[in-house]
Design a protein around this motif. Structure first.
Motif, PDB file in Angstrom:
ATOM      1  N   TRP A  85       0.937  -1.055   0.091  1.00  0.00           N
ATOM      2  CA  TRP A  85      -0.100   0.080  -0.030  1.00  0.00           C
ATOM      3  C   TRP A  85       1.046   1.251   0.028  1.00  0.00           C
ATOM      4  CZ3 TRP A  85      -2.008   2.874   4.929  1.00  0.00           C
ATOM      5  CH2 TRP A  85      -2.966   3.777   4.282  1.00  0.00           C
TER       6      TRP A  85
ATOM      7  N   LYS B 291       1.489   4.800   0.535  1.00  0.00           N
ATOM      8  CA  LYS B 291       1.001   5.877   1.494  1.00  0.00           C
ATOM      9  C   LYS B 291       1.735   7.167   0.936  1.00  0.00           C
ATOM     10  CE  LYS B 291      -0.652   6.634   5.832  1.00  0.00           C
ATOM     11  NZ  LYS B 291      -0.451   6.380   7.195  1.00  0.00           N
ATOM     12  N   THR B 292       0.959   7.865  -0.133  1.00  0.00           N
ATOM     13  CA  THR B 292       1.629   9.016  -0.845  1.00  0.00           C
ATOM     14  C   THR B 292       1.609  10.410   0.043  1.00  0.00           C
ATOM     15  OG1 THR B 292      -0.090   9.566  -1.834  1.00  0.00           O
ATOM     16  CG2 THR B 292       1.258   7.993  -2.930  1.00  0.00           C
TER      17      THR B 292
ATOM     18  N   GLU C 282      -4.382  12.203   0.472  1.00  0.00           N
ATOM     19  CA  GLU C 282      -5.355  11.482   1.300  1.00  0.00           C
ATOM     20  C   GLU C 282      -6.313  10.748   0.400  1.00  0.00           C
ATOM     21  OE1 GLU C 282      -8.362  12.476   4.854  1.00  0.00           O
ATOM     22  OE2 GLU C 282      -6.581  13.772   4.619  1.00  0.00           O
TER      23      GLU C 282
ATOM     24  N   GLN D 190      -6.201   9.785  -2.824  1.00  0.00           N
ATOM     25  CA  GLN D 190      -5.462   8.721  -3.386  1.00  0.00           C
ATOM     26  C   GLN D 190      -5.276   7.452  -2.689  1.00  0.00           C
ATOM     27  OE1 GLN D 190      -2.730  10.069  -6.374  1.00  0.00           O
ATOM     28  NE2 GLN D 190      -1.524   8.507  -6.377  1.00  0.00           N
ATOM     29  N   ASP D 191      -4.767   7.866  -1.493  1.00  0.00           N
ATOM     30  CA  ASP D 191      -4.146   6.943  -0.240  1.00  0.00           C
ATOM     31  C   ASP D 191      -5.613   6.027   0.190  1.00  0.00           C
ATOM     32  OD1 ASP D 191      -1.970   7.778  -0.776  1.00  0.00           O
ATOM     33  OD2 ASP D 191      -1.735   8.784   1.176  1.00  0.00           O
ATOM     34  N   THR D 192      -6.582   6.645   0.282  1.00  0.00           N
ATOM     35  CA  THR D 192      -7.882   6.121   0.653  1.00  0.00           C
ATOM     36  C   THR D 192      -8.524   4.864  -0.507  1.00  0.00           C
ATOM     37  OG1 THR D 192      -8.586   8.052   1.904  1.00  0.00           O
ATOM     38  CG2 THR D 192     -10.399   6.401   1.197  1.00  0.00           C
TER      39      THR D 192
ATOM     40  N   THR E  16      -6.283   3.563  -2.591  1.00  0.00           N
ATOM     41  CA  THR E  16      -5.118   2.399  -2.981  1.00  0.00           C
ATOM     42  C   THR E  16      -5.405   1.633  -1.532  1.00  0.00           C
ATOM     43  OG1 THR E  16      -3.583   3.851  -2.078  1.00  0.00           O
ATOM     44  CG2 THR E  16      -3.556   3.487  -4.351  1.00  0.00           C
ATOM     45  N   GLN E  17      -5.805   2.286  -0.410  1.00  0.00           N
ATOM     46  CA  GLN E  17      -6.255   1.281   0.733  1.00  0.00           C
ATOM     47  C   GLN E  17      -7.215   0.204   0.335  1.00  0.00           C
ATOM     48  OE1 GLN E  17      -7.440   2.851   4.463  1.00  0.00           O
ATOM     49  NE2 GLN E  17      -5.734   1.738   5.490  1.00  0.00           N
TER      50      GLN E  17
ATOM     51  N   THR F  53       6.231   4.340   2.191  1.00  0.00           N
ATOM     52  CA  THR F  53       6.066   5.679   2.545  1.00  0.00           C
ATOM     53  C   THR F  53       7.426   6.393   1.752  1.00  0.00           C
ATOM     54  OG1 THR F  53       7.100   5.500   4.657  1.00  0.00           O
ATOM     55  CG2 THR F  53       4.760   5.501   4.638  1.00  0.00           C
TER      56      THR F  53
ATOM     57  N   SER G 187       1.373   6.404  -9.631  1.00  0.00           N
ATOM     58  CA  SER G 187       1.007   7.285  -8.294  1.00  0.00           C
ATOM     59  C   SER G 187       1.367   8.494  -8.633  1.00  0.00           C
ATOM     60  CB  SER G 187       1.828   6.549  -7.083  1.00  0.00           C
ATOM     61  OG  SER G 187       1.260   5.209  -6.511  1.00  0.00           O
TER      62      SER G 187
ATOM     63  N   PRO H  49      -4.387   6.100  -8.720  1.00  0.00           N
ATOM     64  CA  PRO H  49      -4.118   4.904  -7.808  1.00  0.00           C
ATOM     65  C   PRO H  49      -3.392   3.777  -8.346  1.00  0.00           C
ATOM     66  CG  PRO H  49      -6.224   6.133  -7.622  1.00  0.00           C
ATOM     67  CD  PRO H  49      -5.570   6.609  -8.737  1.00  0.00           C
TER      68      PRO H  49
END
Ligand SMILES: [Zn+2]
Length: 350
Positions: free
Chosen positions: A176, A178-179, A182, A184-186, A188-189, A204, A221, A226
Motif C-alpha cells: 500500500w 502511502k503518498t 489523502e 488517492q491513499d484512501t 489504494t487502501q 512511504t 502514483s 491510484p
C-alpha cells in the motif's frame, strides 16, 4: 444565474463528466472495438541494443467506466504472476465489463525465455527500476518509456504483479503506497483490501518526482493514478493457490472499482507491515535456511547460516527485529551482500 437554466447546465456537466464509452481503444498494435477483446504488441524499437515486442491485451467493455492497467512479468521468472494474468485474459468478458482493461502479461520476455531472474538479460537492468524510462536509453529504459506513455498515462488505475523470483522463497503480500495524498491513499487502501492478500506492506519512501519514479506503480502514483503492487508465488513454482489468489484479487479490485458487477469481500484483519528489514550476507558461500517463508521470528533469532565450501559456518544471519519472514533465500548460492531474508515488522495502525 437564472435558476431555470440550472437543471440544463447540470445535465450538460454530467454528460461531459460521464460520456458514453467511446468506440475503440488502441494500445500498441492492439485495437479493441466496443465490446471486444484485442491482442497485439507494444513495439519497442531497436536502439543501442535490440528491439523487443511486449504482448498487450485490450478488453474494451460495453459500458463506460475507468481504464485499469494490469502489468506482470517485469521479472519474467516470477512465474505465478505471469500465469495469473494469462488466466485473467479469458476470464474477462467485454459484455460484463464497465470500462477498459489493458493487460501486459509478460513485460520481460528475455528474462522469461532465458530463465534469468531479477533483470532483463539484454541490458542487465531490472525492469521495475528505470521508470519513467528514456526514448534513447537501453532496452529496459525504452520499454519503460513506452509503457509509461502507452499504458500508465492512459490508465486511471494500475496493478503491478510480482512474486518470489527463482531464488526467493516468498509468502504472498501486497504494497500500500502511502503518498500523503489523502484521496488517492484512501482508494489504494481499499484496492489492497479488496485484492485480498492479508499481509500488506505500507510504503512511504517512494520518490515523489514523476520524472524519477523508478517503479511502475510509483510512475502511476506520481501521476495521480491510484496504483498498487502485489506479490505471490516463489522459487520458480506455479502453485494453484498463488495463481488463484492473484486472479481472484484482480477480479475483486475490478468489483471495488465497479468495473464488474458484485461486491468485493474486503480483508477484515490485515497484517500491516510498517517496516521491512533486509538481512544481507556478510560472507560468500553456501546458504542454509532455518525458518520458512511466512513464519514469525523474534529479534535475534537465527534465520539461516552460511558455510564455506568445506562446511565450516562463517556467518549466522539473525533477525534484527521481531516480525514475519516475507521471503528468505530459496537456494544455497550466496554471495557477500546478497539478500538472506526480508523481515516485515508488524504495526497496529498503518
Ligand atoms: Zn518482481
Amino acid at each position: 444565474m437564472n435558476t431555470n437554466t440550472l437543471p440544463l447546465l447540470l445535465i450538460a456537466l454530467w454528460s461531459m463528466a460521464a460520456p458514453a464509452q467511446q468506440s475503440s481503444f488502441t494500445v500498441g498494435t492492439a485495437n479493441a472495438a466496443l465490446g471486444q477483446k484485442a491482442t497485439g504488441f507494444l513495439e519497442v524499437p531497436a536502439g543501442t541494443d535490440a528491439a523487443t515486442s511486449i504482448p498487450v491485451v485490450v478488453v474494451r467493455g460495453n459500458k463506460p467506466g475507468p481504464v485499469l492497467a494490469l502489468v506482470s512479468g517485469a521479472h519474467g521468472t516470477e512465474y505465478a504472476s505471469v500465469i495469473a494474468l494469462e488466466k485473467v485474459i479469458p476470464e474477462l468478458d467485454p459484455a460484463q465489463i464497465s470500462g477498459t482493461v489493458i493487460i501486459l502479461p509478460l513485460v520481460n520476455i528475455q528474462s522469461f525465455l532465458q530463465k534469468t531472474p531479477h533483470v532483463n538479460p539484454v541490458d542487465g537492468k531490472s525492469m521495475n527500476r528505470f521508470y519513467p524510462g528514456k526514448a534513447d536509453g537501453t532496452q529496459t529504459e525504452r520499454a519503460s518509456f513506452l509503457i509509461t506513455k502507452e499504458v500508465v498515462e492512459r490508465s486511471d488505475y494500475l496493478i503491478d504483479y510480482h512474486g518470489g523470483d527463482l531464488d526467493e522463497n516468498l509468502r504472498p503480500y501486497s504494497y500500500w503506497p502511502k503518498t500523503g495524498n489523502e484521496k488517492q491513499d484512501t482508494i489504494t487502501q481499499q484496492m489492497v483490501l479488496a485484492f485480498g492478500l492479508n499481509h500488506i506492506i505500507v510504503v512511504t519512501d517512494r520518490p515523489k518526482d514523476p520524472n524519477a519514479s523508478r517503479y511502475l506503480d510509483n510512475t502511476a502514483s506520481t501521476r495521480g493514478k491510484p496504483a498498487i503492487a502485489v506479490e505471490a508465488g516463489y522459487s520458480g513454482t506455479v502453485q494453484p493457490q498463488d495463481v488463484s489468489a492473484l486472479v481472484n484479487g484482480t477480479l475483486n479490485v475490478m468489483r471495488y472499482l465497479k468495473m464488474l458487477p458484485g461486491a468485493a469481500p474486503m480483508v477484515k484483519h490485515p497484517v500491516w507491515i510498517g517496516k521491512v528489514d533486509t538481512i544481507t550476507s556478510e560472507q560468500t558461500g553456501i546458504f542454509y535456511p532455518l525458518v520458512k517463508r511466512g513464519s514469525y521470528v523474534e529479534q535475534g533469532m537465527k534465520v539461516g547460516y552460511v558455510t564455506d565450501y568445506f562446511g565450516k559456518t562463517i556467518f549466522e544471519a539473525q533477525a534484527p527485529a521481531a516480525g514475519v519472514v516475507l521471503y528468505i533465500c530459496g537456494v544455497p548460492s550466496m554471495k557477500k551482500s546478497d539478500t538472506v531474508a526480508n523481515i516485515g515488522e508488524v504495526v497496529k495502525n498503518p
